[in-house]
Design a protein around this motif. Sequence first.
Motif, PDB file in Angstrom:
ATOM      1  N   TYR A 183      52.331  44.556  50.338  1.00 22.22           N
ATOM      2  CA  TYR A 183      51.819  45.414  49.275  1.00 22.22           C
ATOM      3  C   TYR A 183      52.771  45.442  48.076  1.00 22.22           C
ATOM      4  CZ  TYR A 183      50.686  49.648  46.705  1.00 22.22           C
ATOM      5  OH  TYR A 183      50.392  50.530  45.700  1.00 22.22           O
ATOM      6  N   LEU A 184      54.046  45.540  48.354  1.00 18.63           N
ATOM      7  CA  LEU A 184      55.020  45.628  47.259  1.00 18.63           C
ATOM      8  C   LEU A 184      55.265  44.285  46.582  1.00 18.63           C
ATOM      9  CD1 LEU A 184      57.797  47.964  48.747  1.00 18.63           C
ATOM     10  CD2 LEU A 184      55.988  48.558  47.135  1.00 18.63           C
ATOM     11  N   GLY A 185      54.847  43.229  47.251  1.00 20.39           N
ATOM     12  CA  GLY A 185      55.121  41.920  46.682  1.00 20.39           C
ATOM     13  C   GLY A 185      56.568  41.509  46.858  1.00 20.39           C
ATOM     14  N   GLN A 186      57.199  42.008  47.914  1.00 15.95           N
ATOM     15  CA  GLN A 186      58.589  41.622  48.166  1.00 15.95           C
ATOM     16  C   GLN A 186      58.638  40.304  48.912  1.00 15.95           C
ATOM     17  OE1 GLN A 186      59.869  45.215  50.235  1.00 15.95           O
ATOM     18  NE2 GLN A 186      61.261  45.693  48.559  1.00 15.95           N
ATOM     19  N   ARG A 187      59.827  39.745  48.996  1.00 17.30           N
ATOM     20  CA  ARG A 187      59.995  38.501  49.732  1.00 17.30           C
ATOM     21  C   ARG A 187      60.072  38.790  51.228  1.00 17.30           C
ATOM     22  NH1 ARG A 187      64.974  35.468  47.938  1.00 17.30           N
ATOM     23  NH2 ARG A 187      65.907  37.344  48.810  1.00 17.30           N
ATOM     24  N   VAL A 190      63.068  40.197  53.156  1.00 20.02           N
ATOM     25  CA  VAL A 190      63.300  41.629  53.331  1.00 20.02           C
ATOM     26  C   VAL A 190      62.911  42.054  54.745  1.00 20.02           C
ATOM     27  CG1 VAL A 190      62.620  43.922  52.546  1.00 20.02           C
ATOM     28  CG2 VAL A 190      62.936  42.081  50.884  1.00 20.02           C
TER      29      VAL A 190
END
Lengths: 301, 455
Positions: A183-187, A190
């Motif tokens: 959802y956050l568009g993190q890698r 993480v």
Amino acid sequence: MDAFSSTPKHWTASLADPRLFQIFALGILLAAGAYFRDFSIRPEQVILTFAAGLLTQTACWTLTPSKPRTLRSAIITCLSLTLLLRANNLIAHPIAAAAAISSKSLFRFRGKHLFNPATFGLIFAIVLLPGTWVSPGQWGQDVAIAAWVVMFGMLVTSRARRGDISWTFLAFYLGALALRIEYLGQRWAVWTHQLESGALLLFAFFMISDPMTGPNDRRGRVAHAALVAAIAYAWQFRLYRTNALIWALFIAAACVPLWDAIWPARKFEWTQNGGANVFSANQSSHFVNARDRGADSRRAA
Amino acid sequence: MLAIAALILGAPHDARAFCGFYVGKADEPLVNHASQVVIAHHDDKTVISLMNDYQGEPSDFALVVPVPVVLQKGQVHIGDRELFQKIDAYSSPRLVEYYDPDPCRIMDYEMPMAAAGGMALNREAAPSPAEAKALGVTVEAEYTVGEYDIVILSAKESSGLQTWLQQSGYKIPLGADRALEPYIRSDMKFFVAKVNLTEHNRTGLTYLRPLQFAFESPKFMLPIRLGMINSQGPQDLVVYMLTQNGRVETTNYRTVKLPTGMDIPEYVRTDFGGFYKAMFDEQVKRNDMRAVFTEYVWNMGWCDPCAGPPLSRDELRSLGVFWLDDQPGGATPMYRRPGGGPMIYPQPMTGATPVTLTRLHVRYSADTFPEDLIFQETQDQENFQARYVMHRPWDGSPSACEGAKNYFDDLNKRKAHEAETLADLTGWNLQDVIKKAGLSPESQPKPWWQDIWGS
């Protein structure tokens, strides 16, 4: 299985108790942490933890004289406390250990103790005792990875039936973390980084999996695991508070009697204590489920 | 320590220090040292001060920092650059000098040296304004504080924010939208500052003053990811944490105390900064650049020995320590040991000041620090300082007395040991260390096999 269980080799029976493997694994973790990492736990604190925990356990036996007597559970609790609890004084650890062990006698509901003792001891310490904290970042990548491998290996080979709660919890919790990252568009790095917490590992394999305080029925355990994961997620990512897992298990413990009422099943009993069943080493021991309980009880008798 | 070139693209380095990144309009290289941030935190209330040693044209400076809430004008303040220098000096790694006593008598003193530990700050950036756009970007607040024009933005999507910044003249590095996205999704706002040239000229200063902002949020973290966009290498960040109860550590990375208390050769005195930098490099390497290092933890009321004087109440308040009561300010008067010894501020008899300083130093790269730094304040009140010890030999003669001969025997062993310690701490070649320390080659330990067959 009765054929196996009739084998009266005392030492093999002892090895059948999965708690011995837990003690071994936790002991290795503690030694590795102290040697390779600055776990900032002092030897005196370890000694005092064990002294207080084991003394409290023997004292508690006088309250429940009929129960099988073994210090194995108390040792696991003391190991968990020394692995997780940090303090800048010498009194916090023994008090926390005494509180943890005595919580098994003090907080009971229908013959089961309510809180996992290590969880209770940690919450007791960080809320009430000055100079205490938990260092979730203390593990480091390599130690945590090695520990995951060992834990999974242990769980798989022991085929412990109540290990289902560990897997269920990890599925819910890691799934929630993965959804959040998406959802956050993190890698994804993480996500793998978040797995590097040794606290998560201890929690999944030694605390929430405690068969004495988890729900008796499999459906109850699934509900319990989901609730713990949900509380932990909210605690960490909505409230931005620390020690999410420990608080979640502490809070969710109040619902275990509810799950047991909805899905009744026989209560878990440890089957160590001398003889019992070699068979359980390979098959279930540790986390014997409700249907096996009858057989275990007969054997114990 | 720095990295320099980087700013070419505008943002990265700086980002380091700050929780955001600097964006530049020009392609001129900007010089960065380590970034420095002071964070005062108590009860979900946080005051962040960002130090800026930006060297370029003020007109090219701009800074983007994700913040948890919309900041109104009163929440933003201009800080004092000197306080960063003071807090740095107070908490710097230190070299302590001891003079060996005359073995024929007894005496002892120590001299601490402040160590400019090789860490510096970082800053830079370039500027630009903005026009309101319908890109899903909302200007939540807009005001001028000191020499800065400040805009607080919220955004619905990262591409819109990136476009807005670009159209407003900010030079946004490639890939910025990807880095901005998680902050937008987390409902964070963006603090965007550039220099108001008129106001800047009015200050008459040749540098940009630190920005400070105060807000209330349960998030106790420092967004470092933004600064990694197109970064060309590891970045250094020094964080000074001011808290009431105890040491601060990161919860999602290992926090490690640096080696301390070691005896090292005398010659290090001439380049203590170089020693410290080499040692820090070595420790970073040994921890695979995956750890946050603790350089100093001390109650703000005192120090021993002092690399610099403690900050006064007024100075602490200026850095955001809002929980100090209103007693008159000022640290205890400096105390010097008789005989010109080391500077110390004794622990106040009235009890500790309710402020603990934790100095954290982190070197990070995009690969080894995938997440922003998340902190917790522990209850740990044990003091810690990165302190290295240098012993000055007694300058008498071995024939001065009976004890003098033994003294010189021990001295040679000690020097050899100091050289080994230094080589181990820094990763320097032992032979070189021995040479620089002025020791004879025999001082180095013999290989174990040398005496087997007698040679």
